[in-house]
Design a protein around this motif. Structure first.
Motif, PDB file in Angstrom:
ATOM      1  N   SER A   8       0.833  -1.211   0.000  1.00  0.00           N
ATOM      2  CA  SER A   8       0.000   0.000   0.000  1.00  0.00           C
ATOM      3  C   SER A   8       0.865   1.258   0.000  1.00  0.00           C
ATOM      4  N   LEU A   9       1.841   1.271  -0.878  1.00  0.00           N
ATOM      5  CA  LEU A   9       2.773   2.394  -0.912  1.00  0.00           C
ATOM      6  C   LEU A   9       2.055   3.686  -1.268  1.00  0.00           C
ATOM      7  N   LYS A  10       2.486   4.749  -0.609  1.00  0.00           N
ATOM      8  CA  LYS A  10       1.847   6.043  -0.737  1.00  0.00           C
ATOM      9  C   LYS A  10       2.809   7.056  -1.354  1.00  0.00           C
ATOM     10  N   PRO A  11       2.269   8.147  -1.862  1.00  0.00           N
ATOM     11  CA  PRO A  11       3.139   9.185  -2.448  1.00  0.00           C
ATOM     12  C   PRO A  11       4.137   9.764  -1.448  1.00  0.00           C
ATOM     13  N   GLU A  12       3.888   9.623  -0.152  1.00  0.00           N
ATOM     14  CA  GLU A  12       4.820  10.152   0.848  1.00  0.00           C
ATOM     15  C   GLU A  12       5.906   9.155   1.253  1.00  0.00           C
ATOM     16  N   ASP A  13       5.888   7.956   0.648  1.00  0.00           N
ATOM     17  CA  ASP A  13       6.902   6.952   0.982  1.00  0.00           C
ATOM     18  C   ASP A  13       8.209   7.047   0.199  1.00  0.00           C
ATOM     19  N   PRO A  14       8.275   7.711  -0.931  1.00  0.00           N
ATOM     20  CA  PRO A  14       9.528   7.754  -1.690  1.00  0.00           C
ATOM     21  C   PRO A  14      10.688   8.303  -0.884  1.00  0.00           C
ATOM     22  N   ALA A  15      11.814   7.621  -0.992  1.00  0.00           N
ATOM     23  CA  ALA A  15      13.018   8.016  -0.271  1.00  0.00           C
ATOM     24  C   ALA A  15      14.116   7.054  -0.657  1.00  0.00           C
ATOM     25  N   VAL A  16      15.308   7.347  -0.207  1.00  0.00           N
ATOM     26  CA  VAL A  16      16.371   6.349  -0.227  1.00  0.00           C
ATOM     27  C   VAL A  16      16.224   5.546   1.061  1.00  0.00           C
ATOM     28  N   TYR A  17      16.094   4.257   0.910  1.00  0.00           N
ATOM     29  CA  TYR A  17      15.917   3.369   2.051  1.00  0.00           C
ATOM     30  C   TYR A  17      17.253   2.711   2.373  1.00  0.00           C
ATOM     31  N   TYR A  18      17.611   2.774   3.640  1.00  0.00           N
ATOM     32  CA  TYR A  18      18.875   2.230   4.100  1.00  0.00           C
ATOM     33  C   TYR A  18      18.637   1.075   5.063  1.00  0.00           C
ATOM     34  N   CYS A  19      19.455   0.071   4.944  1.00  0.00           N
ATOM     35  CA  CYS A  19      19.527  -0.992   5.924  1.00  0.00           C
ATOM     36  C   CYS A  19      20.633  -0.645   6.910  1.00  0.00           C
ATOM     37  N   ALA A  20      20.415  -0.966   8.175  1.00  0.00           N
ATOM     38  CA  ALA A  20      21.415  -0.653   9.186  1.00  0.00           C
ATOM     39  C   ALA A  20      21.446  -1.742  10.241  1.00  0.00           C
ATOM     40  N   ALA A  21      22.560  -1.843  10.923  1.00  0.00           N
ATOM     41  CA  ALA A  21      22.711  -2.872  11.953  1.00  0.00           C
ATOM     42  C   ALA A  21      23.564  -2.346  13.097  1.00  0.00           C
ATOM     43  N   ASP A  22      23.345  -2.932  14.268  1.00  0.00           N
ATOM     44  CA  ASP A  22      24.138  -2.554  15.432  1.00  0.00           C
ATOM     45  C   ASP A  22      24.091  -3.702  16.431  1.00  0.00           C
ATOM     46  N   VAL A  23      24.944  -3.620  17.424  1.00  0.00           N
ATOM     47  CA  VAL A  23      24.980  -4.658  18.449  1.00  0.00           C
ATOM     48  C   VAL A  23      23.628  -4.707  19.164  1.00  0.00           C
ATOM     49  N   PRO A  24      23.265  -5.833  19.740  1.00  0.00           N
ATOM     50  CA  PRO A  24      21.982  -5.947  20.437  1.00  0.00           C
ATOM     51  C   PRO A  24      21.863  -4.913  21.558  1.00  0.00           C
ATOM     52  N   LEU A  25      20.728  -4.261  21.619  1.00  0.00           N
ATOM     53  CA  LEU A  25      20.474  -3.237  22.617  1.00  0.00           C
ATOM     54  C   LEU A  25      19.148  -3.526  23.311  1.00  0.00           C
ATOM     55  N   PRO A  26      18.993  -3.057  24.539  1.00  0.00           N
ATOM     56  CA  PRO A  26      17.724  -3.307  25.254  1.00  0.00           C
ATOM     57  C   PRO A  26      16.507  -2.733  24.542  1.00  0.00           C
ATOM     58  N   SER A  27      16.672  -1.563  23.881  1.00  0.00           N
ATOM     59  CA  SER A  27      15.525  -0.915  23.263  1.00  0.00           C
ATOM     60  C   SER A  27      15.779  -0.697  21.781  1.00  0.00           C
ATOM     61  N   VAL A  28      15.119  -1.482  20.926  1.00  0.00           N
ATOM     62  CA  VAL A  28      15.292  -1.255  19.493  1.00  0.00           C
ATOM     63  C   VAL A  28      14.533  -0.011  19.070  1.00  0.00           C
ATOM     64  N   GLN A  29      13.480   0.344  19.792  1.00  0.00           N
ATOM     65  CA  GLN A  29      12.734   1.551  19.445  1.00  0.00           C
ATOM     66  C   GLN A  29      13.615   2.785  19.572  1.00  0.00           C
ATOM     67  N   SER A  30      14.413   2.823  20.616  1.00  0.00           N
ATOM     68  CA  SER A  30      15.254   3.995  20.839  1.00  0.00           C
ATOM     69  C   SER A  30      16.237   4.199  19.701  1.00  0.00           C
ATOM     70  N   ILE A  31      16.932   3.139  19.335  1.00  0.00           N
ATOM     71  CA  ILE A  31      17.926   3.266  18.265  1.00  0.00           C
ATOM     72  C   ILE A  31      17.254   3.543  16.933  1.00  0.00           C
ATOM     73  N   CYS A  32      16.062   3.055  16.748  1.00  0.00           N
ATOM     74  CA  CYS A  32      15.350   3.271  15.489  1.00  0.00           C
ATOM     75  C   CYS A  32      14.899   4.717  15.377  1.00  0.00           C
ATOM     76  N   VAL A  33      14.305   5.240  16.442  1.00  0.00           N
ATOM     77  CA  VAL A  33      13.824   6.626  16.428  1.00  0.00           C
ATOM     78  C   VAL A  33      14.996   7.585  16.242  1.00  0.00           C
ATOM     79  N   ARG A  34      16.123   7.289  16.885  1.00  0.00           N
ATOM     80  CA  ARG A  34      17.305   8.160  16.756  1.00  0.00           C
ATOM     81  C   ARG A  34      18.034   7.932  15.447  1.00  0.00           C
ATOM     82  N   ALA A  35      17.691   6.851  14.737  1.00  0.00           N
ATOM     83  CA  ALA A  35      18.402   6.500  13.496  1.00  0.00           C
ATOM     84  C   ALA A  35      19.900   6.421  13.760  1.00  0.00           C
ATOM     85  N   ASP A  36      20.269   5.779  14.851  1.00  0.00           N
ATOM     86  CA  ASP A  36      21.645   5.817  15.338  1.00  0.00           C
ATOM     87  C   ASP A  36      22.263   4.417  15.314  1.00  0.00           C
TER      88      ASP A  36
END
Length: 125
Positions: free
Chosen positions: A83-111
């Motif tokens: 259900s892709l929308k006109p606001e979805d276009p972007a460059v999409y990046y895959c990222a990885a990091d060591v296991p952390l207690p909160s995946v939400q935190s690292i995701c929101v910070r894009a860190d």
């Protein structure tokens, strides 16, 4: 080095599946995420998955439309986008990091510590 593939041009309402793999380490033991960067906007954590507790985070803008999942036998992480929308276009990046207690935190910070080169997603009729 993370390598993404699967981007392209799709019509509104269409679907794409992005893939991310690496030969450098086992993704199954890392927190992984998909993030996107559109022109004029800040980088956004779209969806992330924890190897620590199996939790998953989705940005509100993609909930119910995108799904992140792993295929450990292929050392690959996918982002199924529907259900892709006109606001979805972007460059999409895959990222990885060591296991952390909160995946939400690292995701929101894009860190994340490791990033791919990105794959372009375009939504247009």
């Amino acid at each position: 080095q993370l390598v993404e593939s699967g981007g392209g041009l799709v019509q509104p309402g269409g679907s794409l599946r992005l893939s991310c793999t690496t030969s450098g380490f086992r993704l199954a033991t890392y927190a992984v995420g998909w993030l996107r960067h559109a022109p004029g906007k800040e980088r956004e954590g779209v969806s992330c998955h924890s190897s620590h507790d199996g939790s998953t985070y989705y940005a509100d803008s993609v909930k119910g439309r995108f799904t992140i999942y792993r295929y450990n036998a292929k050392n690959t992480v996918y982002l199924q986008m529907s259900s892709l929308k006109p606001e979805d276009p972007a460059v999409y990046y895959c990222a990885a990091d060591v296991p952390l207690p909160s995946v939400q935190s690292i995701c929101v910070r894009a860190d994340f510590g490791s990033w791919g080169q990105g794959t372009q997603v375009t939504v247009s009729s």
